[in-house]
Structures are given as structure tokens and as C-alpha cells.
Design a protein around this motif. Structure first.
Motif, short mmCIF file in Angstrom:
data_model
loop_
_atom_site.label_atom_id
_atom_site.label_comp_id
_atom_site.label_asym_id
_atom_site.label_seq_id
_atom_site.Cartn_x
_atom_site.Cartn_y
_atom_site.Cartn_z
N THR A 113 0.85 -1.19 0.00
CA THR A 113 0.00 0.00 0.00
C THR A 113 0.89 1.24 0.00
OG1 THR A 113 -1.78 -1.10 1.20
CG2 THR A 113 -1.78 1.29 1.25
N GLY A 114 0.90 1.96 -1.10
CA GLY A 114 1.54 3.25 -1.15
C GLY A 114 3.02 3.27 -1.48
N LEU A 115 3.55 4.46 -1.40
CA LEU A 115 4.92 4.74 -1.83
C LEU A 115 5.98 3.96 -1.07
CD1 LEU A 115 4.54 8.62 -2.18
CD2 LEU A 115 4.70 6.95 -4.05
N ASP A 116 5.92 3.96 0.27
CA ASP A 116 6.96 3.31 1.05
C ASP A 116 7.01 1.80 0.84
OD1 ASP A 116 7.90 5.70 2.02
OD2 ASP A 116 7.14 5.41 4.06
N SER A 117 5.89 1.21 0.44
CA SER A 117 5.87 -0.24 0.21
C SER A 117 6.23 -0.59 -1.24
CB SER A 117 4.49 -0.81 0.51
OG SER A 117 3.59 -0.45 -0.52
N HIS A 118 6.37 0.43 -2.08
CA HIS A 118 6.66 0.26 -3.52
C HIS A 118 5.49 -0.36 -4.27
CE1 HIS A 118 10.85 1.60 -3.48
NE2 HIS A 118 10.81 1.17 -2.24
N GLN A 119 4.26 0.00 -3.89
CA GLN A 119 3.10 -0.43 -4.66
C GLN A 119 3.24 0.13 -6.07
OE1 GLN A 119 -0.72 0.86 -3.15
NE2 GLN A 119 -1.83 -0.18 -4.76
N GLU A 120 3.15 -0.74 -7.08
CA GLU A 120 3.38 -0.32 -8.45
C GLU A 120 2.11 -0.18 -9.28
OE1 GLU A 120 6.33 -2.89 -10.11
OE2 GLU A 120 7.87 -2.21 -8.73
#
Length: 125
Positions: free
Chosen positions: A98-105
Motif C-alpha cells: 500500500t503506497g509509496l513506502d511499500s513500492h506499490q506499483e
């Protein structure tokens, strides 16, 4: 490139196109709430993606806006895919970014199911 999961749903994302049949995918499972298909760039011997049919950006989005039936149906679909693939023993890993920090692509909720080898405490980068 990682996406911001707080942005509105983009109906041009690859999973939305798969749901509409615009991009082919080998459907391993499908019901009223979800579809499952092999990842095109597997990170383990078994790497299956499960996506809800609803327009949800992330797990957070589904849990906040989804109906009880959609949430239960999606969770049940993930479990059924793993059972049907024979992954319960010796085990499998679920991952939902979920989101930027998790690297959701991809800005459509998706759960990765990894299996087929000892995965260790974390996935390799």
C-alpha cells in the motif's frame, strides 16, 4: 514506479484492463468478487496475484469503502486460491503493498501469493 495509494482510482491501470478483458491473463480463479492469475514476473516458483473486481486502490481503500460482502468475498477468494493451488502445506506468504513506502506499483489492490520454496523471514529485494 511506486504509486501514492491516496490518489483516486485510475481505471486505466493494468489490472482494470485485465478485468475488462482488454489485456489477456490466465485466470486461475474467478468469482463475483475476485480473479486470480499468475504474476508475469514471478518472484517465487509459485507467484499468484489475486485482485478484487471492485475499483479499490489498496487494502486501506477496500477496508474503508468496500461492502461487507466485497471484503469477505475477497478474503475468501485469496484463501480459496491458496487452498486450490495446494499451498497450505508446506506454506505460503501473502503480501499486499500500500503506497509509496511499500513500492506499490499498480494502483489497484492486489495480493501476492508466494510459495514453492522456503521464503525466509523476508522476500529478497
Amino acid at each position: 514506479m511506486p504509486i501514492d495509494a491516496t490518489q483516486p482510482y485510475d481505471d486505466q491501470n493494468i489490472f482494470a484492463k485485465i478485468l475488462r478483458g482488454e489485456i489477456p491473463a490466465t485466470r486461475l480463479y474467478e468469482d463475483a468478487y475476485a480473479i486470480a492469475f499468475p504474476d508475469i514476473a514471478p518472484q517465487a516458483p509459485t507467484h499468484i496475484l489475486v485482485i478484487p473486481k471492485g475499483a479499490y486502490v489498496s487494502w486501506d481503500d477496500l477496508s474503508a469503502r468496500g461492502s461487507d460482502a466485497e471484503i469477505a468475498g475477497f478474503v475468501r477468494a485469496v484463501g480459496k486460491v491458496a487452498r486450490d493451488a495446494g499451498l497450505v502445506a508446506p506454506g505460503y506468504r501473502l503480501l499486499a503493498n500500500t503506497g509509496l513506502d511499500s513500492h506499490q506499483e499498480v494502483p489497484h489492490l492486489h495480493v501476492h501469493i508466494f510459495a514453492g520454496r522456503p521464503l525466509g523471514p523476508l522476500l529478497a529485494r
